[in-house]
Design an enzyme around this catalytic site. Structure first.
Site, PDB file in Angstrom:
ATOM      1  N   LYS A  49       6.935  30.716 -16.336  1.00 34.31           N
ATOM      2  CA  LYS A  49       8.152  31.198 -16.994  1.00 34.31           C
ATOM      3  C   LYS A  49       7.860  32.526 -17.690  1.00 34.31           C
ATOM      4  O   LYS A  49       8.642  33.468 -17.620  1.00 34.31           O
ATOM      5  CB  LYS A  49       8.657  30.161 -18.016  1.00 34.31           C
ATOM      6  CG  LYS A  49       9.286  28.943 -17.357  1.00 34.31           C
ATOM      7  CD  LYS A  49       9.489  27.773 -18.330  1.00 34.31           C
ATOM      8  CE  LYS A  49       9.963  26.541 -17.576  1.00 34.31           C
ATOM      9  NZ  LYS A  49      10.021  25.328 -18.397  1.00 34.31           N
ATOM     10  N   GLN A  93       9.258  22.779 -24.128  1.00 33.87           N
ATOM     11  CA  GLN A  93       8.760  22.237 -22.863  1.00 33.87           C
ATOM     12  C   GLN A  93       8.580  20.725 -22.981  1.00 33.87           C
ATOM     13  O   GLN A  93       7.904  20.238 -23.880  1.00 33.87           O
ATOM     14  CB  GLN A  93       7.421  22.915 -22.500  1.00 33.87           C
ATOM     15  CG  GLN A  93       6.857  22.501 -21.159  1.00 33.87           C
ATOM     16  CD  GLN A  93       7.708  22.962 -19.981  1.00 33.87           C
ATOM     17  OE1 GLN A  93       8.247  24.064 -19.974  1.00 33.87           O
ATOM     18  NE2 GLN A  93       7.853  22.111 -18.983  1.00 33.87           N
ATOM     19  N   ASP A 116      18.115  25.803 -22.357  1.00 39.65           N
ATOM     20  CA  ASP A 116      18.155  24.744 -21.344  1.00 39.65           C
ATOM     21  C   ASP A 116      19.528  24.057 -21.280  1.00 39.65           C
ATOM     22  O   ASP A 116      19.776  23.269 -20.373  1.00 39.65           O
ATOM     23  CB  ASP A 116      17.094  23.668 -21.667  1.00 39.65           C
ATOM     24  CG  ASP A 116      15.770  23.935 -20.963  1.00 39.65           C
ATOM     25  OD1 ASP A 116      15.799  24.502 -19.853  1.00 39.65           O
ATOM     26  OD2 ASP A 116      14.716  23.566 -21.513  1.00 39.65           O
TER      27      ASP A 116
END
Ligand code: NAP
Length: 283
Positions: A49, A93, A116
């Site tokens: 990422k 994460q 997200d």
């Protein structure tokens, strides 16, 4: 002939375009990723990422905490990042260690920085048919891929195998909004093959070898979200690619299908949150 839905090719196209759009901004957006512990797969995802972000002009900061970090410390940091106007997007994460309540952590992210799209506010907006700040990355990536290959969902029967909060549930809503008829299957579903056989589109997000050629009807579209290592250490998906390729009209490979589209969506979401925060649109 079966068409391969090429996530890498679409990723490259979208990110090249995004890089140009981001270069028009005076300042780069900043994405902060919180990583807890030493999970090797998580480290690989987070580093990918960061690399992708930096290649296209997004600042990426990884905050790596030890496995035994307290929930309080994480909540304090997220609160600080929420207040920091130089931080545009926050990602935690997953998975988190067992002593940390994942929901408390996700719920603490400011919805306008929730890259997200997992906070109750953003998921609530999605499920009530309103527009969230951003859509969850994997479902968004799947829809971008289907759109690129002109695969229409209106009136189609979509069977989603897997009901997680990050894939199956939000995808079901997003596809419902595209007027598909949705069936969501999970580990308690009986006669899975009978259900998948009726599908025009099958999406599998389980994490084990589950979808075989004899479970599908001819010319269906097959999206494989699963990604794991088989007994020989080879990366594979939920779908028997070789067998299913003989009958599907379209199929995603693993790797190279949904994975690159998830990271592409993360970059798009970072830019969307940034521009929403600036009260400008870069579309
Ligand atoms: P998850 O939270 O573990 O959910 C798995 C789902 O599969 C659950 O809903 C579970 O049912 C269902 N399931 C398990 N065994 C089943 C069976 N025999 N028949 C039918 N359903 C079954 O997983 P996730 O986080 O959604 O991830 C799923 C897979 O996708 C993993 O391999 C993950 O690595 C991969 N993934 C890939 C990407 C990408 O970008 N490519 C992104 C996200 C996830 P229950 O709810 O009943 O337990």
């Amino acid at each position: 002939m079966t068409i391969i839905l090429d996530g890498k090719k679409l990723r490259d196209k979208i990110l090249a375009d995004l890089k140009i759009r981001l270069s028009n901004f005076e300042k780069k957006p900043t994405l902060v990723v919180i990583l807890v512990g030493d999970n090797p797969a998580s480290k690989i995802y987070v580093n990918n990422k960061k690399k992708t972000a930096e290649n296209i002009g997004i600042n990426s900061i990884i905050l790596n905490y030890p496995e035994n970090v307290s929930e309080y410390e994480l909540l304090s940091k997220i609160n600080e990042l929420n207040q920091d106007s130089d931080v545009n997007a926050i990602l935690v994460q997953l998975p988190l260690p067992k002593h940390i309540n994942k929901d408390n952590i996700i719920n603490s992210i400011d919805p306008i920085k929730d890259v997200d799209g997992f906070t109750p506010t953003n998921l609530g907006l999605l499920f009530s048919g309103q527009t969230p700040n951003v859509y969850p990355c994997t479902p968004k990536g799947i829809l971008l891929l289907l759109d690129e290959y002109n695969i229409e969902l209106d009136g189609k029967h979509v069977v989603i195998v897997g009901r997680s909060n990050i894939v199956g549930k939000p995808l079901s809503q997003m596809m419902l909004q595209k007027n598909a008829t949705i069936t969501v299957c999970h580990s308690h579903t009986k006669n899975l093959a009978q259900i998948t056989k009726t599908a025009d589109v099958v999406v599998s997000a389980v994490g084990e070898k589950i979808i075989e050629e004899n479970m599908l009807k001819s010319n269906c579209v097959v999206i494989d979200v699963g990604i794991f290592k088989d007994d020989n250490g080879k990366t594979r998906g939920d779908v028997d690619f070789e067998g299913v390729s003989k009958i599907a009209s379209h199929i995603t490979p693993v790797p190279g299908g949904v994975g690159p589209m998830t990271i592409t969506s993360l970059m798009l979401n970072t830019a969307e949150l940034y521009s929403a925060q600036l009260n400008r649109f870069i579309k």
